[in-house]
Design a protein around this motif. Structure first.
Motif, PDB file in Angstrom:
ATOM      1  N   SER A 510       0.817  -1.219   0.000  1.00  0.00           N
ATOM      2  CA  SER A 510       0.000   0.000   0.000  1.00  0.00           C
ATOM      3  C   SER A 510       0.845   1.260   0.000  1.00  0.00           C
ATOM      4  O   SER A 510       0.324   2.345  -0.283  1.00  0.00           O
ATOM      5  CB  SER A 510      -0.927  -0.004   1.221  1.00  0.00           C
ATOM      6  N   GLU A 511       2.120   1.135   0.323  1.00  0.00           N
ATOM      7  CA  GLU A 511       2.987   2.314   0.331  1.00  0.00           C
ATOM      8  C   GLU A 511       3.242   2.807  -1.085  1.00  0.00           C
ATOM      9  O   GLU A 511       3.277   2.024  -2.031  1.00  0.00           O
ATOM     10  CB  GLU A 511       4.316   1.982   1.011  1.00  0.00           C
ATOM     11  N   SER A 512       3.412   4.121  -1.206  1.00  0.00           N
ATOM     12  CA  SER A 512       3.768   4.772  -2.477  1.00  0.00           C
ATOM     13  C   SER A 512       2.678   4.674  -3.527  1.00  0.00           C
ATOM     14  O   SER A 512       2.948   4.860  -4.712  1.00  0.00           O
ATOM     15  CB  SER A 512       5.074   4.185  -3.053  1.00  0.00           C
ATOM     16  N   LEU A 513       1.450   4.373  -3.123  1.00  0.00           N
ATOM     17  CA  LEU A 513       0.347   4.300  -4.085  1.00  0.00           C
ATOM     18  C   LEU A 513      -0.415   5.617  -4.177  1.00  0.00           C
ATOM     19  O   LEU A 513      -1.457   5.680  -4.824  1.00  0.00           O
ATOM     20  CB  LEU A 513      -0.631   3.172  -3.700  1.00  0.00           C
ATOM     21  N   HIS A 514       0.102   6.637  -3.521  1.00  0.00           N
ATOM     22  CA  HIS A 514      -0.538   7.953  -3.536  1.00  0.00           C
ATOM     23  C   HIS A 514      -1.975   7.874  -3.042  1.00  0.00           C
ATOM     24  O   HIS A 514      -2.897   8.446  -3.639  1.00  0.00           O
ATOM     25  CB  HIS A 514      -0.501   8.561  -4.942  1.00  0.00           C
ATOM     26  N   ARG A 515      -2.160   7.135  -1.949  1.00  0.00           N
ATOM     27  CA  ARG A 515      -3.490   6.995  -1.354  1.00  0.00           C
ATOM     28  C   ARG A 515      -3.474   7.570   0.053  1.00  0.00           C
ATOM     29  O   ARG A 515      -2.429   7.621   0.714  1.00  0.00           O
ATOM     30  CB  ARG A 515      -3.921   5.522  -1.315  1.00  0.00           C
ATOM     31  N   SER A 516      -4.657   7.969   0.510  1.00  0.00           N
ATOM     32  CA  SER A 516      -4.757   8.552   1.841  1.00  0.00           C
ATOM     33  C   SER A 516      -4.613   7.468   2.906  1.00  0.00           C
ATOM     34  O   SER A 516      -4.741   6.270   2.644  1.00  0.00           O
ATOM     35  CB  SER A 516      -6.101   9.258   1.993  1.00  0.00           C
ATOM     36  N   SER A 517      -4.365   7.910   4.141  1.00  0.00           N
ATOM     37  CA  SER A 517      -4.214   6.971   5.250  1.00  0.00           C
ATOM     38  C   SER A 517      -5.509   6.207   5.493  1.00  0.00           C
ATOM     39  O   SER A 517      -5.489   5.027   5.854  1.00  0.00           O
ATOM     40  CB  SER A 517      -3.806   7.730   6.519  1.00  0.00           C
ATOM     41  N   THR A 518      -6.639   6.879   5.261  1.00  0.00           N
ATOM     42  CA  THR A 518      -7.935   6.205   5.444  1.00  0.00           C
ATOM     43  C   THR A 518      -8.091   5.056   4.453  1.00  0.00           C
ATOM     44  O   THR A 518      -8.538   3.956   4.818  1.00  0.00           O
ATOM     45  CB  THR A 518      -9.083   7.211   5.263  1.00  0.00           C
ATOM     46  N   GLU A 519      -7.708   5.308   3.184  1.00  0.00           N
ATOM     47  CA  GLU A 519      -7.812   4.249   2.182  1.00  0.00           C
ATOM     48  C   GLU A 519      -6.856   3.103   2.502  1.00  0.00           C
ATOM     49  O   GLU A 519      -7.209   1.925   2.345  1.00  0.00           O
ATOM     50  CB  GLU A 519      -7.520   4.823   0.799  1.00  0.00           C
ATOM     51  N   ILE A 520      -5.653   3.441   2.947  1.00  0.00           N
ATOM     52  CA  ILE A 520      -4.693   2.393   3.303  1.00  0.00           C
ATOM     53  C   ILE A 520      -5.205   1.583   4.485  1.00  0.00           C
ATOM     54  O   ILE A 520      -5.115   0.347   4.509  1.00  0.00           O
ATOM     55  CB  ILE A 520      -3.325   3.018   3.613  1.00  0.00           C
ATOM     56  N   ASP A 521      -5.775   2.261   5.479  1.00  0.00           N
ATOM     57  CA  ASP A 521      -6.345   1.566   6.636  1.00  0.00           C
ATOM     58  C   ASP A 521      -7.463   0.631   6.190  1.00  0.00           C
ATOM     59  O   ASP A 521      -7.543  -0.522   6.651  1.00  0.00           O
ATOM     60  CB  ASP A 521      -6.877   2.598   7.627  1.00  0.00           C
ATOM     61  N   ASP A 522      -8.298   1.105   5.291  1.00  0.00           N
ATOM     62  CA  ASP A 522      -9.404   0.270   4.804  1.00  0.00           C
ATOM     63  C   ASP A 522      -8.868  -0.944   4.052  1.00  0.00           C
ATOM     64  O   ASP A 522      -9.377  -2.066   4.212  1.00  0.00           O
ATOM     65  CB  ASP A 522     -10.300   1.113   3.898  1.00  0.00           C
ATOM     66  N   MET A 523      -7.823  -0.733   3.228  1.00  0.00           N
ATOM     67  CA  MET A 523      -7.244  -1.861   2.489  1.00  0.00           C
ATOM     68  C   MET A 523      -6.633  -2.886   3.439  1.00  0.00           C
ATOM     69  O   MET A 523      -6.784  -4.104   3.236  1.00  0.00           O
ATOM     70  CB  MET A 523      -6.187  -1.349   1.511  1.00  0.00           C
ATOM     71  N   LEU A 524      -5.949  -2.407   4.474  1.00  0.00           N
ATOM     72  CA  LEU A 524      -5.337  -3.333   5.429  1.00  0.00           C
ATOM     73  C   LEU A 524      -6.396  -4.153   6.151  1.00  0.00           C
ATOM     74  O   LEU A 524      -6.245  -5.362   6.348  1.00  0.00           O
ATOM     75  CB  LEU A 524      -4.498  -2.557   6.439  1.00  0.00           C
ATOM     76  N   ARG A 525      -7.466  -3.500   6.547  1.00  0.00           N
ATOM     77  CA  ARG A 525      -8.514  -4.224   7.282  1.00  0.00           C
ATOM     78  C   ARG A 525      -9.209  -5.240   6.372  1.00  0.00           C
ATOM     79  O   ARG A 525      -9.530  -6.352   6.806  1.00  0.00           O
ATOM     80  CB  ARG A 525      -9.522  -3.235   7.853  1.00  0.00           C
ATOM     81  N   LYS A 526      -9.430  -4.861   5.133  1.00  0.00           N
ATOM     82  CA  LYS A 526     -10.088  -5.810   4.223  1.00  0.00           C
ATOM     83  C   LYS A 526      -9.198  -7.026   3.971  1.00  0.00           C
ATOM     84  O   LYS A 526      -9.685  -8.169   3.973  1.00  0.00           O
ATOM     85  CB  LYS A 526     -10.418  -5.104   2.907  1.00  0.00           C
ATOM     86  N   SER A 527      -7.907  -6.785   3.729  1.00  0.00           N
ATOM     87  CA  SER A 527      -7.001  -7.918   3.486  1.00  0.00           C
ATOM     88  C   SER A 527      -6.862  -8.778   4.736  1.00  0.00           C
ATOM     89  O   SER A 527      -6.807 -10.017   4.650  1.00  0.00           O
ATOM     90  CB  SER A 527      -5.643  -7.414   3.026  1.00  0.00           C
ATOM     91  N   VAL A 586     -15.830   7.006  10.959  1.00  0.00           N
ATOM     92  CA  VAL A 586     -17.116   6.442  10.503  1.00  0.00           C
ATOM     93  C   VAL A 586     -16.905   5.318   9.503  1.00  0.00           C
ATOM     94  O   VAL A 586     -17.553   4.274   9.566  1.00  0.00           O
ATOM     95  CB  VAL A 586     -17.990   7.557   9.874  1.00  0.00           C
ATOM     96  N   HIS A 587     -15.980   5.529   8.570  1.00  0.00           N
ATOM     97  CA  HIS A 587     -15.827   4.569   7.477  1.00  0.00           C
ATOM     98  C   HIS A 587     -14.811   3.471   7.772  1.00  0.00           C
ATOM     99  O   HIS A 587     -14.433   2.715   6.880  1.00  0.00           O
ATOM    100  CB  HIS A 587     -15.407   5.314   6.203  1.00  0.00           C
ATOM    101  N   THR A 588     -14.340   3.400   9.012  1.00  0.00           N
ATOM    102  CA  THR A 588     -13.352   2.373   9.337  1.00  0.00           C
ATOM    103  C   THR A 588     -14.020   1.000   9.379  1.00  0.00           C
ATOM    104  O   THR A 588     -15.028   0.802  10.071  1.00  0.00           O
ATOM    105  CB  THR A 588     -12.702   2.667  10.693  1.00  0.00           C
TER     106      THR A 588
END
Length: 825
Positions: A510-527, A586-588
């Motif tokens: 998820s690093e260096s993908l030019h995404r916000s911390s919220t999006e990275i957090d969401d990706m980590l939780r989904k995976s 909210v969106h976590t």
């Protein structure tokens, strides 16, 4: 008379007319202007005698001419004679004059020979002087031409073709027109087009060499550009960290002093590395000589073929682009294959960008955008195909890093790369799949290596090591002295650590993908949810279903899943800490580990019940009843006692289930109670099926008594409270059907059964008529067979006859009850 006069007049007219005709003919003959044939034909064609008359006229005409000639001669004769006389007189004087003139001419010729020689010499000198002057003038005109042509040849020899073309242009437009009448100028004029073609061929050959050179150096150019982009990104990141440290220095000076110093050292090292790389890194101009392109472009532009050159260059570069975009079949096997592929593409477009900015018109932004869009579609298709072959998550991660550097590099040159980052999200899903496969193997290895026994800790240090890996808290256990045992087995902290490692591995992508911390957090939780709900859940389910996993292991699995379930909240905190996203957002997304471990625990519990029942079935299968025995042995069957002992020892295992709080105590008691109740019910059902087996045709009362002893042992086991928590005789109710059925036969209380049937207060309420009928028929057949064997006169005994009549009566009544139940149903 009148007629005669008229005829005479006509004849006279005709005669006159004929004479006139002859006169005209003679005039025509004398004139020598008209053709004689027509004239003579007109004379002869008139009358048959016309020839004679015409000849007469002709003779008369001749005579007239002769007379005129004679008159003229007579008139001029005297003058002719006088002239002849005068001529004879002049003859003598003429002879004298001739001699004098001849002599004079001779003397004059002799005197003028020297003058003539001098004059000729003067004339010759003046002609030479004039010729020299003319030659000098012409040479003055020709020398610049010759000098320019010599200059042209020299420029051609030193490969200064653009200057040579300028020289040709001056020759054609300025110098050669002045001396165009000379042959050498014509030869020059004829050679100039040949020289132009030669220059075009040479420049085109140089261009082809250049294209081949950049094709060979594209990977090195791309590698250099990607290295520069990566260094720039590292520098920017280090600079940003330094700025963050400086910003927080005033607020947390004391606490962060060490961290700041470390960051400053890191930044300093980064700057030093940047300086070193700046000295070593070469640009595209350093690696490739672009002069052939400039030279060829100028040459074709001067020759008016600039458009032809542009089309040729773009066509050749498109071909090279297709070659560059064509990957090797084994590219997906190593990261070097991908790196070489990306380097070639970057090198290609770096060259095009350089050509775009240093030339005018050869490469346009529209052309490069079109070429990039074509290449981008091909690159995405290639990466989709080859990345699908990657089964190693480390290789997929390296591929992701290469794609990020590749995209950042080309973005720095002005090429849009959004589609590449969209592709990274597709590859991220594949990366997660490879991670899940890898971690599935890790989980299996952990489960295989586990001994499924509590973790022993001999001292405080070992205890600290365990709790450093797994967030375990138990105040009651903390009070105990060492050595002691933790309730979970060794696989629990290992699984927990591997889940954290998975989160770290997922975060790397998820690093260096030019995404916000919220999006990275969401990706980590989904995976992580996928890891828990699919991979770990599947491994647990497969583990529970394995044949070698016994009841003890299943109990430990239940304990393990309970602790892993409790640790899910720590995993959520762990994700929040590394992403700096509060769980209150909210969106976590939330982790689904609770349901995963609950499902695994339920599956383990179900497997416990199943294995207990299977074990009971194994004991039942070794039962060896003598269904024709006359009397019981007075003690329970050996297989049943072994079964009860097995059940007692098994249920003692459940005392190890977690009960460190009220919820766990209730849960452990419920599992133990359910397992115990399930085992008793299954045992009761198996014993009942044994009695009602269709292959069993007859049963003696002695066998009934022996079977009753076994059931009594089962009831004693149930009443001994093998698992605490049952209220009253709840567990004994599992054997109530067997107890009432056996009591009915042992007491032979058929009258009560038949009288109270259907009433709620019936003593034998749980005895089904069909069950009683089946067993009674078997007992009846057993009695008959026993009587025949013991005494051939037994049929004449009154008691036996009465008993058989009673049985027959009861059988009839039972059948009527059964028939009534079937009709009612």
């Amino acid at each position: 008379m009148a007629r005669k006069s008229k005829s005479n007049l006509s004849e006279l007219y005709l005669e006159e007319n004929k004479d006139q005709i002859y006169e005209n003919a003679l005039a025509e003959i004398q004139s020598f202007e008209l053709p004689l044939g027509t004239t003579i034909r007109s004379v002869y064609d008139d009358q048959p005698n016309a020839h004679q008359k015409f000849m007469e006229k002709l003779d008369a005409c001749i005579r007239n001419h002769d007379r005129e000639i004679e008159k003229m001669c007579n008139f001029h004769h005297q003058g002719f004679v006088d002239a002849i006389t005068e001529l004879l007189k002049v003859r003598a004087d003429a002879e004298k004059l001739k001699v004098q003139v001849t002599d004079t001419n001779r003397r004059l010729q002799d005197a003028g020979k020297e003058v003539i020689a001098q004059t000729e010499e003067i004339i010759r000198c003046r002609v030479q002087q004039r010729n020299i002057t003319t030659v000098v003038e012409k040479l003055q005109l020709c020398l610049p031409v010759l000098e320019m042509y010599s200059k042209l040849k020299e420029q051609m020899s030193v490969k200064r073709y653009y200057s040579a073309l300028k020289t040709m242009e001056q020759l054609e437009n300025l110098y050669l027109p002045r001396v165009s009448q000379y042959r050498f100028c014509q030869i020059m004029m004829e050679n100039l087009p040949k020289l132009r073609e030669e220059i075009k061929e040479i420049s085109m050959s140089d261009l082809k060499d250049f294209l081949e050179s950049i094709r060979k150096h594209s990977d090195r150019i791309g590698e250099t550009a990607m290295k520069q982009a990566q260094q720039q990104k590292t520098f920017s990141s280090a600079l940003q960290k330094q700025n963050n440290v400086n910003y927080g220095r005033n607020m947390h000076l004391g606490r962060n002093r060490i961290l700041e110093s470390k960051n400053e050292i890191t930044l300093k090292r980064t700057f030093e590395d940047e300086d070193e790389h700046d000295e070593e890194v070469l640009t595209a101009q350093d690696l490739v000589d672009f002069s052939p392109v400039y030279r060829c472009l100028h040459i074709y532009s001067v020759l008016g073929d600039g458009e032809i050159f542009e089309n040729y260059y773009r066509k050749q570069r498109r071909k090279q682009a297709r070659l560059v975009l064509q990957p090797q079949s084994s590219m997906h096997e190593t990261v070097e294959g991908y790196r070489r592929y990306f380097s070639q593409i970057v090198g290609f477009f770096v060259v095009e960008d350089h050509i775009l900015h240093v030339t005018q018109g050869l490469v346009t932004r529209t052309y490069t955008d079109e070429l990039w869009n074509m290449a981008l579609s091909k690159i995405i298709a290639v990466l989709r195909t080859h990345s699908s072959y990657c089964s190693d998550p480390d290789l997929v991660l390296e591929l992701k890093n290469l794609i990020v550097v590749f995209a950042d590099t080309l973005q720095g040159y002005g090429f849009p790369v959004n589609r590449l980052f969209d592709l990274l999200f597709e590859i991220r899903d594949q990366y997660n799949e490879t991670l899940l496969k890898k971690w599935s193997g890790l989980f299996r290895d952990i489960f295989e290596a586990d001994n499924y026994s509590p973790i022993p800790v001999a001292n405080e240090e070992e205890y600290r090591i365990v709790i450093s890996k797994f967030p375990f808290q138990d105040p009651e256990l903390d009070k105990q002295s060492f050595p002691k045992k933790l309730p979970m087995s060794q696989s629990v902290p290992q699984i927990y650590m591997q889940v954290k490692e998975f989160i770290y591995a997922s975060l790397k992508f998820s690093e260096s993908l030019h995404r916000s911390s919220t999006e990275i957090d969401d990706m980590l939780r989904k995976s992580t949810n996928l890891l828990l709900t699919r991979t770990l859940s599947s491994c647990l389910q497969n583990l529970i279903k394995k044949p070698h996993i016994g009841l003890t292991e299943l109990v430990q699995i239940i304990i393990n899943t309970t602790h892993l379930e409790q640790a899910c909240k720590y995993l959520e905190d762990f994700i929040s800490n590394i992403t700096n996203i509060s769980q209150l957002t909210v969106h976590t997304a939330r982790l689904y580990g609770l349901s995963t471990f609950k499902d695994a625990r339920h599956a383990a519990e179900g497997e416990i019940y199943t294995k207990l029942n299977q074990k009971i079935d194994e004991f039942i299968q070794i039962a060896d009843y003598d269904w024709t025995m006359s009397e019981s042995d007075g003690r329970a069957s050996g297989y049943l006692m072994d079964l009860i002992n097995f059940l007692r020892s098994t249920f003692q295992v459940f005392t190890h289930l977690p009960h460190n709080n009220n919820d766990h105590a209730a849960m452990s008691g419920k599992v133990a109670q359910t397992a115990c109740m399930s085992a008793c019910q299954h045992l009761s059902m198996s014993l009942m099926q044994m009695l009602l087996d269709s292959e069993l045709k007859q049963i003696s009362m002695g066998a009934i008594q022996q079977f009753n002893l076994d059931v009594i042992q089962c009831e004693l086991f149930a009443s001994s409270e093998p698992v605490p928590g049952f209220q009253g005789d709840t567990l004994q109710l599992a054997f109530i059907d067997l107890r009432q059925l056996l009591d009915l036969f042992m007491v032979w209380d058929w009258s009560t059964y038949l009288a109270d049937y259907g009433q709620a207060t019936s003593k034998y309420l749980r005895v089904n008529p069909s069950t009683a009928l089946t067993l009674l028929e078997k007992v009846h057949r057993g009695m008959k067979d026993s009587s025949k064997k013991n005494n051939i006169f037994a049929q004449f005994r009154k008691n036996d006859r009465d008993k058989q009549k009673l049985i027959e009566t009861v059988v009839k009544q039972l059948r009527s009850l059964v028939n009534g139940m079937s009709q009612h149903t």
